[in-house]
Design a protein around this motif. Structure first.
Motif, mmCIF file in Angstrom:
data_model
loop_
_atom_site.group_PDB
_atom_site.id
_atom_site.type_symbol
_atom_site.label_atom_id
_atom_site.label_comp_id
_atom_site.label_asym_id
_atom_site.label_seq_id
_atom_site.Cartn_x
_atom_site.Cartn_y
_atom_site.Cartn_z
ATOM 1 N N THR A 97 46.245 -37.452 20.095
ATOM 2 C CA THR A 97 46.353 -38.395 18.976
ATOM 3 C C THR A 97 45.355 -39.534 19.123
ATOM 4 O O THR A 97 44.687 -39.936 18.161
ATOM 5 C CB THR A 97 47.776 -38.964 18.900
ATOM 6 O OG1 THR A 97 48.709 -37.881 18.776
ATOM 7 C CG2 THR A 97 47.922 -39.880 17.694
ATOM 8 N N LEU A 98 45.215 -40.056 20.324
ATOM 9 C CA LEU A 98 44.292 -41.171 20.562
ATOM 10 C C LEU A 98 42.828 -40.737 20.490
ATOM 11 O O LEU A 98 41.946 -41.575 20.300
ATOM 12 C CB LEU A 98 44.574 -41.792 21.932
ATOM 13 C CG LEU A 98 45.912 -42.517 22.069
ATOM 14 C CD1 LEU A 98 46.125 -42.973 23.503
ATOM 15 C CD2 LEU A 98 45.977 -43.713 21.121
ATOM 16 N N SER A 99 42.580 -39.454 20.644
ATOM 17 C CA SER A 99 41.192 -38.984 20.572
ATOM 18 C C SER A 99 40.706 -38.819 19.135
ATOM 19 O O SER A 99 39.498 -38.664 18.902
ATOM 20 C CB SER A 99 41.063 -37.638 21.306
ATOM 21 O OG SER A 99 41.771 -36.613 20.617
ATOM 22 N N ARG A 100 41.630 -38.866 18.160
ATOM 23 C CA ARG A 100 41.252 -38.745 16.755
ATOM 24 C C ARG A 100 40.901 -40.133 16.207
ATOM 25 O O ARG A 100 41.745 -41.047 16.200
ATOM 26 C CB ARG A 100 42.372 -38.140 15.940
ATOM 27 C CG ARG A 100 42.849 -36.779 16.402
ATOM 28 C CD ARG A 100 41.732 -35.759 16.431
ATOM 29 N NE ARG A 100 41.106 -35.677 17.762
ATOM 30 C CZ ARG A 100 40.106 -34.864 18.059
ATOM 31 N NH1 ARG A 100 39.593 -34.083 17.122
ATOM 32 N NH2 ARG A 100 39.584 -34.871 19.270
ATOM 33 N N LYS A 101 39.692 -40.300 15.771
ATOM 34 C CA LYS A 101 39.200 -41.604 15.330
ATOM 35 C C LYS A 101 39.840 -42.086 14.033
ATOM 36 O O LYS A 101 39.736 -43.263 13.688
ATOM 37 C CB LYS A 101 37.677 -41.546 15.171
ATOM 38 C CG LYS A 101 36.953 -41.287 16.485
ATOM 39 C CD LYS A 101 35.447 -41.289 16.304
ATOM 40 C CE LYS A 101 34.756 -41.046 17.639
ATOM 41 N NZ LYS A 101 33.270 -41.051 17.498
ATOM 42 N N ARG A 102 40.500 -41.203 13.319
ATOM 43 C CA ARG A 102 41.136 -41.609 12.066
ATOM 44 C C ARG A 102 42.471 -42.309 12.290
ATOM 45 O O ARG A 102 43.073 -42.811 11.334
ATOM 46 C CB ARG A 102 41.331 -40.393 11.161
ATOM 47 C CG ARG A 102 42.308 -39.351 11.702
ATOM 48 C CD ARG A 102 42.462 -38.193 10.727
ATOM 49 N NE ARG A 102 43.418 -37.195 11.185
ATOM 50 C CZ ARG A 102 43.108 -36.165 11.934
ATOM 51 N NH1 ARG A 102 41.844 -35.984 12.330
ATOM 52 N NH2 ARG A 102 44.042 -35.287 12.307
ATOM 53 N N ARG A 104 44.992 -45.108 12.929
ATOM 54 C CA ARG A 104 44.985 -46.554 12.746
ATOM 55 C C ARG A 104 45.579 -47.244 13.987
ATOM 56 O O ARG A 104 46.574 -46.787 14.535
ATOM 57 C CB ARG A 104 45.791 -46.944 11.509
ATOM 58 C CG ARG A 104 45.184 -46.454 10.199
ATOM 59 C CD ARG A 104 46.016 -46.916 9.009
ATOM 60 N NE ARG A 104 45.441 -46.465 7.735
ATOM 61 C CZ ARG A 104 45.973 -46.725 6.543
ATOM 62 N NH1 ARG A 104 47.110 -47.432 6.467
ATOM 63 N NH2 ARG A 104 45.397 -46.285 5.446
ATOM 64 N N ARG A 106 44.155 -47.453 16.820
ATOM 65 C CA ARG A 106 43.799 -46.652 18.000
ATOM 66 C C ARG A 106 43.331 -47.524 19.156
ATOM 67 O O ARG A 106 43.760 -47.349 20.304
ATOM 68 C CB ARG A 106 42.723 -45.645 17.584
ATOM 69 C CG ARG A 106 42.106 -44.827 18.692
ATOM 70 C CD ARG A 106 41.219 -43.766 18.089
ATOM 71 N NE ARG A 106 40.401 -43.099 19.084
ATOM 72 C CZ ARG A 106 39.163 -43.454 19.399
ATOM 73 N NH1 ARG A 106 38.604 -44.487 18.762
ATOM 74 N NH2 ARG A 106 38.494 -42.806 20.318
ATOM 75 N N LYS A 107 42.463 -48.490 18.887
ATOM 76 C CA LYS A 107 41.922 -49.336 19.945
ATOM 77 C C LYS A 107 43.002 -50.217 20.565
ATOM 78 O O LYS A 107 43.002 -50.462 21.780
ATOM 79 C CB LYS A 107 40.782 -50.192 19.397
ATOM 80 C CG LYS A 107 39.553 -49.373 19.003
ATOM 81 C CD LYS A 107 38.410 -50.288 18.556
ATOM 82 C CE LYS A 107 37.171 -49.472 18.192
ATOM 83 N NZ LYS A 107 36.045 -50.352 17.764
ATOM 84 N N LYS A 157 42.403 -37.735 27.308
ATOM 85 C CA LYS A 157 41.762 -38.127 26.059
ATOM 86 C C LYS A 157 40.271 -37.827 26.115
ATOM 87 O O LYS A 157 39.669 -37.382 25.128
ATOM 88 C CB LYS A 157 41.984 -39.619 25.798
ATOM 89 C CG LYS A 157 41.193 -40.160 24.612
ATOM 90 C CD LYS A 157 41.276 -41.661 24.541
ATOM 91 C CE LYS A 157 40.273 -42.202 23.516
ATOM 92 N NZ LYS A 157 38.860 -41.914 23.885
ATOM 93 N N ASP A 161 38.209 -35.573 23.491
ATOM 94 C CA ASP A 161 37.033 -36.104 22.805
ATOM 95 C C ASP A 161 35.895 -35.081 22.776
ATOM 96 O O ASP A 161 35.041 -35.109 21.876
ATOM 97 C CB ASP A 161 36.543 -37.381 23.496
ATOM 98 C CG ASP A 161 37.424 -38.581 23.166
ATOM 99 O OD1 ASP A 161 38.093 -38.545 22.109
ATOM 100 O OD2 ASP A 161 37.448 -39.542 23.956
ATOM 101 N N VAL A 165 34.947 -31.512 16.400
ATOM 102 C CA VAL A 165 35.770 -31.807 15.215
ATOM 103 C C VAL A 165 35.698 -30.664 14.210
ATOM 104 O O VAL A 165 36.625 -30.447 13.417
ATOM 105 C CB VAL A 165 35.301 -33.127 14.571
ATOM 106 C CG1 VAL A 165 36.158 -33.476 13.356
ATOM 107 C CG2 VAL A 165 35.330 -34.259 15.585
#
Length: 288
Positions: A97-102, A104, A106-107, A157, A161, A165
């Protein structure tokens, strides 16, 4: 090109030193193994044994015929299997989940996970949390607080990464949802990483000791490491003798046999994961 006298002397000294370190490291393991298989009568006659004249399984038979020791083995096996499975599910799901840049926030989530690596709350806050959730004297007190490691999440993660994609996009075009993509595409590609982290988690759960001393008040729920510590401190092994009427072998041979039994099962796991271990341990550190 011929090596000089200095190079040859260095090689000789280096080999001698490494051989000495190997002997010093291996000898305690060898001695524990030998004593555990030594006939009790022979052990009582000798103060030091390098190789027994008569081998015996009496110590192992005695241990496995008790109730307490096999029960502790079963508890440790339960912790290792159930705990490792749940930890892999939680770690893999969170890492993916954290590897998906979409995603919200995340950081912010990554920052909070990083803080758990840098700062530890300590023993007392952890105990208060476990007690608040009613997990005292429950095996879940050894599993739930250790479900995910921040360090393992960050490393896994990095592995996710590196997954293209385009694989997800093509699966979405074919009608797959996020869960289908994770189960049918991502997890099969993650087997090396899962094997590596699974071994880390399994060793951690199998070696549960300090938390078990704190959270478990019932001796019948002790894992093997706590039982082993109790045996090493209790020279007469009264807890074991209470279970059976047979004459017990010498305390030292029982202790050595217990050490072997507590060590071998987790060692046997490694050969089955060896082909995945090296790749899985390194792949997550390539891209972070």
């Amino acid at each position: 090109m011929r090596s000089g006298l200095g190079d040859r002397m260095f090689n000789i000294v280096n080999i001698a030193f490494l051989a000495l370190v190997t002997i010093v490291t291996f000898f305690p393991l060898y001695y524990v193994f030998i004593v555990s298989f030594t006939d009790p009568v022979e052990y009582l006659k000798k103060s030091f044994i390098l190789f027994p004249q008569k081998w015996s399984l009496d110590s192992y038979k005695y241990l496995l015929s008790t109730k307490a020791f096999p029960n502790s083995l079963g508890i440790s096996a339960y912790l290792a299997v159930v705990g490792t499975a749940l930890s892999l599910i939680v770690t893999a799901a969170l890492s993916y989940t954290l590897s998906r840049k979409r995603l919200r926030g995340r950081k912010l989530i990554l920052l909070l996970i990083l803080l758990t690596i840098l700062f530890s709350p300590g023993i007392i806050p952890n105990y208060m949390v476990v007690r608040q959730f009613g997990l005292i004297n429950s095996l879940w007190s050894l599993i739930i607080p250790a479900l995910a490691s921040g360090w393992n999440v960050i490393l896994m993660k990095g592995f996710f990464d590196s997954v293209p994609v385009e694989l997800e996009e093509s699966a979405q075009i074919d009608g797959c949802n996020d869960l289908s993509i994770w189960f049918k595409i991502i997890l099969p590609l993650s087997l090396p990483s899962l094997a590596a982290f699974g071994l880390f988690y399994a060793v951690g759960y199998w070696n549960q000791f300090f938390n078990a001393l704190i959270y478990l008040t019932d001796a019948s729920k002790w894992p093997i490491q706590v039982m082993l510590q109790n045996m090493l401190l209790n020279a007469n092994n009264t807890d074991l003798q209470a279970d059976i009427t047979a004459v017990a072998p010498p305390a030292e041979t029982l202790k050595m046999a217990a050490v072997i039994v507590a060590t071998v099962p987790i060692l046997l796991v490694y050969p089955f994961l060896q082909k995945h271990f090296a790749k899985g341990a390194m792949v997550g550190s390539v891209k972070g």
